[in-house]
Design a protein around this motif. Structure first.
Motif, PDB file in Angstrom:
ATOM      1  N   LEU A  41       1.279   4.883   4.731  1.00  0.00           N
ATOM      2  CA  LEU A  41       0.237   4.112   4.054  1.00  0.00           C
ATOM      3  C   LEU A  41       0.148   4.434   2.567  1.00  0.00           C
ATOM      4  O   LEU A  41      -0.479   3.689   1.803  1.00  0.00           O
ATOM      5  CB  LEU A  41      -1.119   4.370   4.724  1.00  0.00           C
ATOM      6  CG  LEU A  41      -1.305   3.706   6.091  1.00  0.00           C
ATOM      7  CD1 LEU A  41      -2.614   4.152   6.733  1.00  0.00           C
ATOM      8  CD2 LEU A  41      -1.277   2.184   5.943  1.00  0.00           C
ATOM      9  N   GLN A  42       0.763   5.520   2.134  1.00  0.00           N
ATOM     10  CA  GLN A  42       0.757   5.861   0.713  1.00  0.00           C
ATOM     11  C   GLN A  42       1.533   4.846  -0.117  1.00  0.00           C
ATOM     12  O   GLN A  42       1.287   4.706  -1.319  1.00  0.00           O
ATOM     13  CB  GLN A  42       1.353   7.261   0.496  1.00  0.00           C
ATOM     14  CG  GLN A  42       0.594   8.367   1.205  1.00  0.00           C
ATOM     15  CD  GLN A  42      -0.856   8.459   0.755  1.00  0.00           C
ATOM     16  OE1 GLN A  42      -1.149   8.455  -0.450  1.00  0.00           O
ATOM     17  NE2 GLN A  42      -1.770   8.544   1.715  1.00  0.00           N
ATOM     18  N   ILE A  43       2.486   4.118   0.503  1.00  0.00           N
ATOM     19  CA  ILE A  43       3.267   3.137  -0.271  1.00  0.00           C
ATOM     20  C   ILE A  43       2.959   1.694   0.137  1.00  0.00           C
ATOM     21  O   ILE A  43       3.476   0.754  -0.464  1.00  0.00           O
ATOM     22  CB  ILE A  43       4.789   3.386  -0.128  1.00  0.00           C
ATOM     23  CG1 ILE A  43       5.250   3.027   1.286  1.00  0.00           C
ATOM     24  CG2 ILE A  43       5.157   4.791  -0.512  1.00  0.00           C
ATOM     25  CD1 ILE A  43       6.746   2.832   1.396  1.00  0.00           C
ATOM     26  N   LEU A  44       2.125   1.509   1.153  1.00  0.00           N
ATOM     27  CA  LEU A  44       1.870   0.158   1.659  1.00  0.00           C
ATOM     28  C   LEU A  44       0.589  -0.394   1.062  1.00  0.00           C
ATOM     29  O   LEU A  44      -0.496   0.161   1.271  1.00  0.00           O
ATOM     30  CB  LEU A  44       1.785   0.182   3.193  1.00  0.00           C
ATOM     31  CG  LEU A  44       3.081   0.564   3.920  1.00  0.00           C
ATOM     32  CD1 LEU A  44       2.834   0.724   5.414  1.00  0.00           C
ATOM     33  CD2 LEU A  44       4.165  -0.487   3.662  1.00  0.00           C
ATOM     34  N   ASP A  45       0.706  -1.472   0.333  1.00  0.00           N
ATOM     35  CA  ASP A  45      -0.441  -2.147  -0.253  1.00  0.00           C
ATOM     36  C   ASP A  45      -0.145  -3.644  -0.260  1.00  0.00           C
ATOM     37  O   ASP A  45       0.947  -4.071   0.134  1.00  0.00           O
ATOM     38  CB  ASP A  45      -0.725  -1.621  -1.670  1.00  0.00           C
ATOM     39  CG  ASP A  45       0.469  -1.765  -2.607  1.00  0.00           C
ATOM     40  OD1 ASP A  45       1.200  -2.769  -2.492  1.00  0.00           O
ATOM     41  OD2 ASP A  45       0.674  -0.883  -3.468  1.00  0.00           O
ATOM     42  N   PRO A  46      -1.085  -4.504  -0.678  1.00  0.00           N
ATOM     43  CA  PRO A  46      -0.839  -5.956  -0.647  1.00  0.00           C
ATOM     44  C   PRO A  46       0.331  -6.418  -1.500  1.00  0.00           C
ATOM     45  O   PRO A  46       0.809  -7.539  -1.324  1.00  0.00           O
ATOM     46  CB  PRO A  46      -2.171  -6.542  -1.156  1.00  0.00           C
ATOM     47  CG  PRO A  46      -3.188  -5.509  -0.812  1.00  0.00           C
ATOM     48  CD  PRO A  46      -2.495  -4.195  -1.000  1.00  0.00           C
ATOM     49  N   ASP A  47       0.810  -5.568  -2.418  1.00  0.00           N
ATOM     50  CA  ASP A  47       1.954  -5.940  -3.254  1.00  0.00           C
ATOM     51  C   ASP A  47       3.279  -5.429  -2.698  1.00  0.00           C
ATOM     52  O   ASP A  47       4.330  -5.639  -3.321  1.00  0.00           O
ATOM     53  CB  ASP A  47       1.754  -5.406  -4.679  1.00  0.00           C
ATOM     54  CG  ASP A  47       0.577  -6.051  -5.377  1.00  0.00           C
ATOM     55  OD1 ASP A  47       0.361  -7.257  -5.162  1.00  0.00           O
ATOM     56  OD2 ASP A  47      -0.132  -5.351  -6.128  1.00  0.00           O
ATOM     57  N   PHE A  48       3.254  -4.730  -1.570  1.00  0.00           N
ATOM     58  CA  PHE A  48       4.492  -4.208  -1.002  1.00  0.00           C
ATOM     59  C   PHE A  48       5.447  -5.362  -0.713  1.00  0.00           C
ATOM     60  O   PHE A  48       5.090  -6.344  -0.042  1.00  0.00           O
ATOM     61  CB  PHE A  48       4.194  -3.437   0.284  1.00  0.00           C
ATOM     62  CG  PHE A  48       5.402  -2.835   0.936  1.00  0.00           C
ATOM     63  CD1 PHE A  48       6.065  -1.781   0.339  1.00  0.00           C
ATOM     64  CD2 PHE A  48       5.881  -3.328   2.140  1.00  0.00           C
ATOM     65  CE1 PHE A  48       7.193  -1.211   0.945  1.00  0.00           C
ATOM     66  CE2 PHE A  48       7.000  -2.777   2.754  1.00  0.00           C
ATOM     67  CZ  PHE A  48       7.654  -1.720   2.143  1.00  0.00           C
ATOM     68  N   ASP A  49       6.670  -5.272  -1.227  1.00  0.00           N
ATOM     69  CA  ASP A  49       7.581  -6.416  -1.174  1.00  0.00           C
ATOM     70  C   ASP A  49       8.607  -6.326  -0.048  1.00  0.00           C
ATOM     71  O   ASP A  49       9.617  -7.039  -0.066  1.00  0.00           O
ATOM     72  CB  ASP A  49       8.300  -6.588  -2.507  1.00  0.00           C
ATOM     73  CG  ASP A  49       9.089  -5.353  -2.917  1.00  0.00           C
ATOM     74  OD1 ASP A  49       9.036  -4.345  -2.170  1.00  0.00           O
ATOM     75  OD2 ASP A  49       9.744  -5.386  -3.974  1.00  0.00           O
ATOM     76  N   GLY A  50       8.360  -5.461   0.940  1.00  0.00           N
ATOM     77  CA  GLY A  50       9.283  -5.352   2.061  1.00  0.00           C
ATOM     78  C   GLY A  50       8.615  -5.685   3.385  1.00  0.00           C
ATOM     79  O   GLY A  50       7.699  -6.495   3.450  1.00  0.00           O
ATOM     80  N   ALA A  51       9.102  -5.049   4.459  1.00  0.00           N
ATOM     81  CA  ALA A  51       8.553  -5.250   5.792  1.00  0.00           C
ATOM     82  C   ALA A  51       8.409  -3.882   6.454  1.00  0.00           C
ATOM     83  O   ALA A  51       8.932  -2.873   5.967  1.00  0.00           O
ATOM     84  CB  ALA A  51       9.464  -6.151   6.617  1.00  0.00           C
TER      85      ALA A  51
END
Length: 440
Positions: A41-51
């Protein structure tokens, strides 16, 4: 977070996670792997461009809880669940709840990579559409009445965005010359009806005997060469009808308009049957009170009230607005922009601008032409030295806070001021660091 789109892999089994990460890397898919959902969750936000590829059964936050958390944050973020055979029913329920896909262990390499590439393509399309909508939003919000970093303007932009997205009827209030009609246009450009007509009814110019002709259209006279004239309702169908200066609309016209809108249909002149009527109504007025408005029309419009602030309430925006008007006039008249003298800058900072944007625009054009002042007000008087110094000091502090995004400690360091002196100056000039922070 890496620049290229990647898969966020979460699995508490170190050996399996390492094997999956190696498999994806060999297949040419970028991957970042984590042993726990909390770490991912430290890298997952609404702008995350992967899956996201996650195991279901994990200690702490499991895969289903992680999916629900991510779905609440961004329902368009693809989450693929890795399940054991005993978890299939649970995974199917998650799929119905919005999960992108689920795969059972042991997973075939080709099946996994194909699913992940589909997920990455879907995410790329979602983000491209968001950027396109944001670009259209930025264009819609770039008009001079909506320029500025002041708190009042940020609140205005937020309000009109909400009204536009909801397609709500609205009442736009504010003093004369503040840009109410232009804000109405921005709501139209920013909303789902942007491709449909924006039709303006000048309420002050509508006489009682012209109500039906204006709203419903008119039939040609026997000797006329042209077909009938469509009314404003027909022109505005599925779009926006702007009632400019709605308080000036005759009572009979208010009643007539309200009945037609509530009925959801109208009879064009000469028509054999009624036609459907779908409108978003935006009205402008100087006051948000009912005044001379028909109660039903007022209650309909007051579902959303958007207040356009006077220029005096957004003083920090005046220099940028003045330069915009000055450059626009120079482009239109094919002239070069003259330098801004200290006297003009001081006038911009100290004048109250009772005529709001209209007065500021007139002052900019007169400055371009080298005239003494804008029509209707006296030339700027030279302020006292102390006033000019205070004006410059306040402008410098505001510019620094804007560069620091409202962080007071960083601003006082850049200005070389002790803490007490800095806050004394803020109080003296009525400056709030919080007004320069991003509302998000």
């Amino acid at each position: 977070m890496p620049q290229a789109p990647c898969i966020c892999l979460i699995d508490d089994d170190d050996d399996l996670r390492a094997a999956l990460a190696q498999m994806l890397t060999i297949a040419g898919i970028a991957v970042r792997d984590f042993a726990t959902a909390d770490a991912a969750l430290q890298i997952l936000d609404p702008d995350f461009d992967g899956a996201v590829l996650t195991d279901v059964r994990m200690p702490g936050m499991d895969g289903l809880q992680l999916f629900q958390h991510l779905h609440d944050m961004d329902a368009d973020l693809p989450v693929i669940l890795l399940t054991g055979h005993g978890d299939v029913d649970m995974a199917v329920r998650a799929l119905h709840a919005g999960a992108y896909d689920f795969l059972t262990k042991p997973v075939d390499t080709e099946v996994l990579t194909a699913a992940l590439r589909r997920a990455l393509a879907a995410r790329r399309l979602v983000l491209e559409n968001r950027r396109l909508r944001q670009s259209q939003s930025d264009i819609a919000l770039a008009h001079p009445p909506l320029m500025g970093d002041s708190l009042a303007m940020r609140q205005l932009r937020d309000s009109l965005t909400r009204v536009a997205e909801a397609q709500s009827d609205a009442l736009i209030t504010g003093p004369g010359g503040a840009g109410k009609s232009l804000v109405a246009q921005a709501i139209h450009r920013h909303g789902p009806r942007r491709a449909k007509p924006f039709v303006v009814l000048d309420c002050a110019a509508l006489s009682p005997d012209r109500i039906d002709a204006a709203l419903l259209g008119s039939e040609p006279t026997p000797n006329a060469r042209h077909a009938r004239t469509p009314g404003l309702l027909e022109k505005a169908h599925r779009g926006v009808l702007c009632l400019d200066d709605v308080a000036a609309l005759p009572q009979a016209a208010q009643t007539r308009l309200l009945k037609l809108v509530e009925a959801g249909e109208f009879w064009p002149a000469g028509a054999a049957a009624p036609r459907p009527l779908d409108l978003q109504i935006i009205a402008t007025a100087e006051s948000e009170t009912q005044g001379d408005l028909h109660p039903g029309l007022y209650y309909r419009l007051s579902r959303a009230i958007v207040t356009v602030p006077p220029l005096s309430a957004r003083a920090q925006d005046v220099p940028a607005l003045f330069r915009h008007f000055l450059q626009s006039a120079a482009d239109r008249l094919s002239r070069s922009v003259p330098p801004l003298t200290d006297l003009v800058l001081a006038h911009l900072a100290t004048h109250r601008w009772p005529g709001n944007l209209r007065e500021l625009q007139a002052f900019a054009e007169h400055h371009l032409l080298g005239l003494e002042g804008a029509p209707g007000h006296t030339p700027p008087a030279r302020p006292a030295l102390a006033q000019m110094v205070a004006t410059y000091e306040a402008a410098l502090i505001r510019d620094t806070l804007r560069d620091c995004q409202g962080h007071a400690t960083q601003a006082m360091q850049m200005l070389g001021l002790p803490r007490k002196t800095f806050y004394d100056k803020l109080a003296r000039h009525g400056i709030r660091p919080g007004s320069f922070r991003d509302p998000a």
